[in-house]
Design an enzyme around this catalytic site. Structure first.
Site, PDB file in Angstrom:
ATOM      1  N   ASN A   1     -10.173   6.310   0.770  1.00 38.97           N
ATOM      2  CA  ASN A   1     -10.602   4.994   0.296  1.00 38.97           C
ATOM      3  C   ASN A   1      -9.609   3.954   0.821  1.00 38.97           C
ATOM      4  O   ASN A   1      -8.524   3.804   0.283  1.00 38.97           O
ATOM      5  CB  ASN A   1     -10.633   5.002  -1.243  1.00 38.97           C
ATOM      6  CG  ASN A   1     -10.999   3.646  -1.822  1.00 38.97           C
ATOM      7  OD1 ASN A   1     -11.409   2.740  -1.092  1.00 38.97           O
ATOM      8  ND2 ASN A   1     -10.857   3.505  -3.132  1.00 38.97           N
TER       9      ASN A   1
ATOM     10  N   GLU B   1     -10.855   9.533 -11.890  1.00 43.75           N
ATOM     11  CA  GLU B   1      -9.701   8.737 -11.478  1.00 43.75           C
ATOM     12  C   GLU B   1      -9.123   8.029 -12.700  1.00 43.75           C
ATOM     13  O   GLU B   1      -9.527   6.897 -13.007  1.00 43.75           O
ATOM     14  CB  GLU B   1     -10.118   7.684 -10.443  1.00 43.75           C
ATOM     15  CG  GLU B   1     -10.603   8.253  -9.143  1.00 43.75           C
ATOM     16  CD  GLU B   1     -10.334   7.283  -7.995  1.00 43.75           C
ATOM     17  OE1 GLU B   1      -9.621   7.663  -7.068  1.00 43.75           O
ATOM     18  OE2 GLU B   1     -10.832   6.145  -8.045  1.00 43.75           O
TER      19      GLU B   1
ATOM     20  N   GLY C   1      -2.574   4.287  -7.843  1.00 47.59           N
ATOM     21  CA  GLY C   1      -1.562   3.442  -7.221  1.00 47.59           C
ATOM     22  C   GLY C   1      -0.243   3.373  -7.983  1.00 47.59           C
ATOM     23  O   GLY C   1       0.586   2.517  -7.708  1.00 47.59           O
TER      24      GLY C   1
ATOM     25  N   SER D   1      -3.036   8.571  -6.993  1.00 52.04           N
ATOM     26  CA  SER D   1      -1.700   8.893  -6.474  1.00 52.04           C
ATOM     27  C   SER D   1      -1.601  10.259  -5.797  1.00 52.04           C
ATOM     28  O   SER D   1      -0.541  10.889  -5.824  1.00 52.04           O
ATOM     29  CB  SER D   1      -0.655   8.775  -7.588  1.00 52.04           C
ATOM     30  OG  SER D   1      -0.561   7.437  -8.014  1.00 52.04           O
TER      31      SER D   1
ATOM     32  N   LYS E   1      -9.867   0.816   0.774  1.00 53.97           N
ATOM     33  CA  LYS E   1      -9.877  -0.433  -0.009  1.00 53.97           C
ATOM     34  C   LYS E   1      -9.901  -1.642   0.949  1.00 53.97           C
ATOM     35  O   LYS E   1     -10.520  -1.555   2.010  1.00 53.97           O
ATOM     36  CB  LYS E   1      -8.677  -0.464  -0.965  1.00 53.97           C
ATOM     37  CG  LYS E   1      -8.613   0.809  -1.816  1.00 53.97           C
ATOM     38  CD  LYS E   1      -7.671   0.749  -2.962  1.00 53.97           C
ATOM     39  CE  LYS E   1      -7.708   2.085  -3.701  1.00 53.97           C
ATOM     40  NZ  LYS E   1      -6.882   2.101  -4.892  1.00 53.97           N
TER      41      LYS E   1
ATOM     42  N   HIS F   1     -15.818   2.232  -9.006  1.00 56.06           N
ATOM     43  CA  HIS F   1     -14.356   2.333  -8.892  1.00 56.06           C
ATOM     44  C   HIS F   1     -13.699   1.432  -9.946  1.00 56.06           C
ATOM     45  O   HIS F   1     -14.188   0.333 -10.217  1.00 56.06           O
ATOM     46  CB  HIS F   1     -13.905   1.936  -7.482  1.00 56.06           C
ATOM     47  CG  HIS F   1     -12.471   2.286  -7.236  1.00 56.06           C
ATOM     48  ND1 HIS F   1     -11.437   1.519  -7.718  1.00 56.06           N
ATOM     49  CD2 HIS F   1     -11.901   3.347  -6.597  1.00 56.06           C
ATOM     50  CE1 HIS F   1     -10.274   2.095  -7.374  1.00 56.06           C
ATOM     51  NE2 HIS F   1     -10.535   3.205  -6.694  1.00 56.06           N
TER      52      HIS F   1
ATOM     53  N   GLU G   1     -11.235  -0.463  -9.870  1.00 61.87           N
ATOM     54  CA  GLU G   1     -10.868  -1.813  -9.433  1.00 61.87           C
ATOM     55  C   GLU G   1     -12.074  -2.747  -9.516  1.00 61.87           C
ATOM     56  O   GLU G   1     -11.938  -3.918  -9.852  1.00 61.87           O
ATOM     57  CB  GLU G   1     -10.289  -1.764  -8.004  1.00 61.87           C
ATOM     58  CG  GLU G   1      -8.869  -1.199  -8.032  1.00 61.87           C
ATOM     59  CD  GLU G   1      -8.464  -0.430  -6.794  1.00 61.87           C
ATOM     60  OE1 GLU G   1      -9.160  -0.512  -5.764  1.00 61.87           O
ATOM     61  OE2 GLU G   1      -7.436   0.272  -6.866  1.00 61.87           O
TER      62      GLU G   1
HETATM   63  P1  PGA Z   1      -4.381   5.861  -4.933  1.00 61.73           P
HETATM   64  O1  PGA Z   1      -5.872   5.292  -5.125  1.00 61.73           O
HETATM   65  O2  PGA Z   1      -4.503   7.156  -4.194  1.00 61.73           O
HETATM   66  O3  PGA Z   1      -3.674   4.799  -4.149  1.00 61.73           O
HETATM   67  O4  PGA Z   1      -3.804   6.053  -6.302  1.00 61.73           O
HETATM   68  C1  PGA Z   1      -6.943   6.125  -5.403  1.00 61.73           C
HETATM   69  C2  PGA Z   1      -8.199   5.310  -5.550  1.00 61.73           C
HETATM   70  O5  PGA Z   1      -8.129   4.176  -6.029  1.00 61.73           O
HETATM   71  O6  PGA Z   1      -9.289   5.760  -5.179  1.00 61.73           O
END
Ligand code: PGA
Length: 247
Positions: free
Chosen positions: A8, A164, A170, A211, A10, A92, A94
């Site tokens: 991903n 998630e 993150g 992460s 982003k 997601h 976000e």
């Molecule tokens: P990350 O993000 O691996 O940076 O924690 C995962 C995601 O948001 O899909």
């Protein structure tokens, strides 16, 4: 065990970084695992063209909740299909947080994806606050129940469910075995209650995201209940992403 690895990206790349990434990643398609890249909309044609001869698949990071019409700024499932997209991230955290996407809107997006034969990568997860308050079960159950409320006509199609936990995205903090066991149990129970055990085993792949890195993925790979990983930050470096797959 053959696994799925989803990168991903982003809103982190530029045309230049995408081009350089693609020169380094092509060989990953020879892997027995399933590799899926999720670039921003504008890079989909570029990634598609570059991966034409590779087995690496293409995901979009979002899809419209409507089929067609006056929806400024939206991109429909059939438009994604035209660009060679096979999978789409939906729900997601976000987007739930910054764009206030709720479970009902997410249900419509999943329906649109299914109609166009795109496999949804349906993201769910509880926040830190919700975890502290012992609400994981009610949050995940609700996200699954409402998010999949328009799925009944599409039970012949596959779906990827990405657990998630928001507190792991993150942050550098990875899910504990205890938390993963709990989430796995809730997810399985929710699917069986809504549909059937056969459906869950045959059509649903549960993946973990939050992460994931090459130095912490090995223990997660020991779990039989995880069909793969959704990787954000660590997927931006093609060398690190390859290490995660090989770890
Ligand atoms: P990350 O993000 O691996 O940076 O924690 C995962 C995601 O948001 O899909």
């Amino acid at each position: 065990m053959k696994r799925v690895y989803i990168a991903n990206w982003k809103m982190q790349m530029t045309e230049a970084t995408v081009k350089s990434y693609l020169t380094k990643i092509k060989k990953l398609g020879d892997n027995r695992d399933e590799i899926i890249l999720a670039p921003s909309f504008t890079y989909l044609p570029l990634v598609k063209k570059s991966l034409m001869k590779s087995k690496i698949k293409l995901a979009a990071q979002d899809v419209a909740a409507w089929e067609k019409g006056a929806f400024t700024g939206e991109v429909s499932a059939s438009m994604l299909k035209e660009q060679g997209v096979t999978h789409v991230l939906i729900g997601h955290s976000e987007r739930r947080f910054y764009l206030h996407e709720d479970d009902t809107l997410i249900a419509s997006k999943i329906e649109q994806a299914m109609k166009s034969n795109l496999t949804p990568i349906f993201c769910i997860g509880e926040s830190l606050e919700e975890k502290r308050q012992g609400k994981r079960d009610s949050i995940l159950s609700r996200q699954i129940r409402v998010g999949l409320s328009r799925l009944s006509d599409y039970l012949d199609k596959k779906i990827i469910l990405a657990y998630e936990p928001v507190w792991a995205i993150g942050t550098g903090e990875i899910v504990t075995p205890f938390d993963m066991d709990d989430a796995s149990r809730i997810i399985k129970r929710s699917f069986i209650n809504l549909f059937s055990e056969d459906y869950f085993h045959q059509q649903v792949k549960v993946v973990y995201g939050g992460s994931v890195k090459s130095d912490n993925v090995a223990t997660l790979k020991e779990r039989e209940d995880l069909a793969g990983f959704l990787v954000g930050g660590a997927s931006l470096d093609p060398v690190e992403f390859a290490k995660i797959i090989k770890a």
